[in-house]
Design an enzyme around this catalytic site. Structure first.
Site, PDB file in Angstrom:
ATOM      1  N   GLU A 183     -27.753 -71.086 -30.307  1.00 21.05           N
ATOM      2  CA  GLU A 183     -28.024 -72.462 -30.742  1.00 21.05           C
ATOM      3  C   GLU A 183     -28.526 -72.502 -32.184  1.00 21.05           C
ATOM      4  O   GLU A 183     -29.698 -72.795 -32.447  1.00 21.05           O
ATOM      5  CB  GLU A 183     -29.092 -73.105 -29.849  1.00 21.05           C
ATOM      6  CG  GLU A 183     -28.657 -73.259 -28.423  1.00 21.05           C
ATOM      7  CD  GLU A 183     -29.672 -74.003 -27.553  1.00 21.05           C
ATOM      8  OE1 GLU A 183     -29.260 -74.602 -26.572  1.00 21.05           O
ATOM      9  OE2 GLU A 183     -30.875 -73.951 -27.845  1.00 21.05           O
ATOM     10  N   GLU A 375     -23.775 -72.584 -22.179  1.00 19.17           N
ATOM     11  CA  GLU A 375     -24.993 -72.893 -21.399  1.00 19.17           C
ATOM     12  C   GLU A 375     -24.862 -74.257 -20.777  1.00 19.17           C
ATOM     13  O   GLU A 375     -24.540 -75.226 -21.469  1.00 19.17           O
ATOM     14  CB  GLU A 375     -26.230 -72.976 -22.307  1.00 19.17           C
ATOM     15  CG  GLU A 375     -26.910 -71.709 -22.607  1.00 19.17           C
ATOM     16  CD  GLU A 375     -28.216 -71.937 -23.369  1.00 19.17           C
ATOM     17  OE1 GLU A 375     -28.940 -72.909 -23.087  1.00 19.17           O
ATOM     18  OE2 GLU A 375     -28.477 -71.121 -24.264  1.00 19.17           O
TER      19      GLU A 375
END
Ligand code: BG6
Length: 474
Positions: A183, A375
Site C-alpha cells: 500500500e 487484500e
C-alpha cells in the site's frame, strides 16, 4: 475461453511472525496496544519521536503486540499445513528486513531468519502454491529510522537495493509475483508505517512525506529493473489501497471533489508506478500545498523504463466525497463520509461488494494491465463457542464479494488473483489489537497478549476450501 482466478490468502510479517528475540528490533516492535473507548480505528498508525524512544527501552513485551504477533515463527509448520489443506492457489507473505540482516547498513546475515524464510518458500514450491511476495510490509529495521530518517534519506535507495538483491539471489526462483511496498499510498496517511518517518512536535511536513514517497517510487522501479536483469520469472507489481469514492450527489462540485480525492489518494501512486510518469494533476496539488522535494532527471528515466507488469490493490470499503460537512465514519487508512445505502463493520468500514467490481473496472480501464486484489476481507469480533466459530457473516461477505468478482470478469477485467487478508487471524495493523479478526483460522490470543496461540478452523475454513476446489473459472 474460461478465466480461472487464483484464490489465496495473506499475512504480513509483523502482524503474524513474532519471534522477537531471533531478529533485530523493527519499527512495528515499538507500537503499543492502547485500550480504546470506541471501535473506530484511531490514529494509532503514527508514532512520535518520544514514544519511539520510550518504547525502545520498554521490555514489557506483552504491551507491544507485534513483538509476539501470533507466533507464526513458532507455528510456521502448523500454519503451512493449514494453508495446504485449504488448497490455496496463491499465498502472500512478507519478509522482515530486520530478520535477515543484523543491521541495516552492514552485510551480516542472520542465518536463523534466512532459514525461516527458506522453509516457507520451499514448502510453497513443493506444494505448488504460487508465491506473492510483499517485499516490505510497513516494517523497517529501527536503525533505518534512527540513522537515516527512513525513506526521507536518498541513501534509502541503496540500502533497499542491497536488501532486494539478497532476497532475489536467495529466493528469486520461487517468486511468482512481487511488490516492493505494501500500500504505497499509506505513506501519505500513515508516515510512520509507510515511510519510517517519526512524528515531530510540530507534526509531519508534507515535503518530507513526498520526498520519501519519491524515493520509494525510485526504489520500486530499480527493484523491478534488478529482477528483470536477473531474468527472474516473477512478475512485478505496484500496490496501493483503493477507497472507491462516490460523489455524494450529482452536484458538479461533489463530482469534482470525487475526482480530486481519487487522484490524490489513490491514482497518483499507480500512475507513477504503472504508467511510469508523474501525472500533471499533481503539480497543482504540490503548488497549492507548498510541497517541495527533489527529483533527479535520472529518476524520471528509471521510472519511465521500469513500470510494473501488474497492478494490485487492497479493498475494504467504499468512500464518499462531498464539498459539504457531513457525518463521518472510519475506514482503512482514511475516514470518510457515511453512505446511507451501506452497512458498516463494528469498526465503521462500509461494506460494499459492488464497489469492488467498480474498482476492478476502473483500474483495468485506466492501466490496461493485469490486476490482483491483494487484500480484502472482513474484520470481525469472532466468538469461540463450543470449540468453534460459526462465522456465517464472513461467508456471506466472501460470497457477495466473489459474486462481484465474477461480474467483473464478465465485464472483461483481466484479474489474476484474489488474496484474502489475514487468512490466519493476526494482530490488526491499524488498531494493534487481536479482537479484530479476518481469518478462516482462529488464533487463541486476546488483546492483552494472553492465550495459547492454538489454531482452530472456523466454519469459513471449509467454505473457502470448497469454493477454491470447485472454482472452474468464469
Ligand atoms: C491494510 C494493511 O491497510 O489493511 C494490513 O496492509 C492491515 O496490514 C489491513 O492489516 C487491515 O487493517 P486493520 O487495521 O484492520 O488490520
Amino acid at each position: 475461453m474460461k478465466k480461472r482466478v487464483y484464490y489465496g490468502g495473506a499475512v504480513a510479517n509483523s502482524q503474524y511472525e513474532g519471534g522477537f528475540k531471533y531478529k533485530s528490533l523493527d519499527s512495528q516492535d515499538l507500537r503499543m496496544y492502547a485500550k480504546r473507548s470506541s471501535d473506530a480505528t484511531l490514529n494509532t498508525r503514527l508514532l512520535s519521536r518520544d514514544d519511539f524512544l520510550k518504547a525502545k527501552e520498554n521490555d514489557n513485551h506483552k504491551l507491544f503486540p507485534f513483538r509476539n504477533g501470533v507466533e507464526g515463527y513458532e507455528f510456521v509448520d502448523t500454519d503451512l499445513e493449514l494453508i495446504k489443506e485449504l488448497g490455496l492457489d496463491i499465498y502472500r507473505f512478507s519478509i522482515n528486513w530486520a530478520r535477515i540482516f543484523k543491521s541495516v547498513d552492514g552485510m551480516e546475515i542472520n542465518e536463523d531468519g534466512v532459514e525461516y524464510y527458506d522453509k516457507i518458500f520451499t514448502f510453497l514450491f513443493q506444494n505448488n502454491i504460487k508465491v506473492f511476495l510483499m517485499m516490505n510490509h510497513f516494517c523497517y529495521p529501527v536503525d533505518f529510522i534512527e540513522k537515516y530518517d527512513g525513506f526521507k534519506n536518498r541513501k534509502s535507495i541503496d540500502l533497499y537495493l542491497k536488501y532486494a538483491e539478497f532476497v532475489f539471489n536467495r529466493w528469486g526462483q520461487y517468486i511468482d509475483y512481487f511488490v516492493p511496498f505494501n500500500e504505497i499510498n499509506a505513506g501519505y496517511f500513515s508516515p510512520y508505517n509507510g515511510l519510517g518517518l517519526l512524528k515531530e512536535k510540530e507534526g509531519y511536513n508534507l515535503s518530507d512525506i513526498f520526498q520519501s514517497l519519491h524515493h520509494q517510487f525510485v526504489i520500486s522501479a530499480k527493484v523491478i529493473k534488478l529482477a528483470r536483469e536477473m531474468k527472474l520469472k516473477a512478475k512485478a507489481g505496484a500496490m496501493a489501497s483503493c477507497f472507491c469514492y462516490y460523489p455524494y450527489s450529482c452536484r458538479p462540485e461533489d463530482n469534482l471533489k470525487y475526482i480530486k480525492d481519487e487522484q490524490t489518494y489513490q491514482w497518483f501512486y499507480f500512475d507513477v508506478l504503472a504508467r511510469g510518469t508523474y501525472p500533471s494533476y499533481m503539480n497543482r496539488f504540490f503548488d497549492e500545498n507548498n510541497i517541495k522535494f527533489n527529483i533527479l532527471s535520472e529518476d524520471l528515466e528509471i521510472l519511465k523504463e521500469n513500470s510494473a507488469d501488474f497492478v494490485s490493490f487492497s479493498y475494504y470499503q467504499s468512500s464518499v466525497s462531498s464539498v459539504e460537512e457531513r457525518e463521518f465514519t472510519a475506514g482503512n487508512l482514511v475516514a470518510t463520509i457515511k453512505n446511507p445505502y451501506l452497512k458498516a463493520t463494528s469498526w465503521g468500514w462500509q461494506i460494499d461488494p459492488i464497489g469492488l467490481r467498480i474498482t476492478l473496472n476502473k483500474i483495468y480501464d485506466r492501466y490496461q494491465k493485469p490486476v490482483i486484489i491483494s487484500e480484502n476481507g472482513l474484520g470481525y469480533r469472532d466468538i469461540l463457542e463450543n470449540g468453534t466459530i460459526n462465522d456465517d457473516y464472513r461467508i456471506e461477505y466472501l460470497q457477495t464479494h466473489f459474486a462481484q468478482i465474477e461480474e467483473a470478469l464478465k465485464d472483461g477485467v483481466d484479474l489474476i488473483a484474489y488474496i484474502m487478508w489475514g487468512i490466519i487471524d493476526i494482530v490488526s495493523a491499524g488498531s494493534i489489537e487481536m479482537e479484530k479478526r479476518y481469518g478462516v483460522v482462529y488464533v487463541d490470543l486476546d488483546n492483552n497478549g494472553n492465550g495459547t496461540y492454538q489454531r482452530i478452523k472456523k466454519k469459513s475454513f471449509e467454505w473457502y476450501k470448497n469454493y477454491i476446489k470447485n472454482n472452474k473459472g468464469v
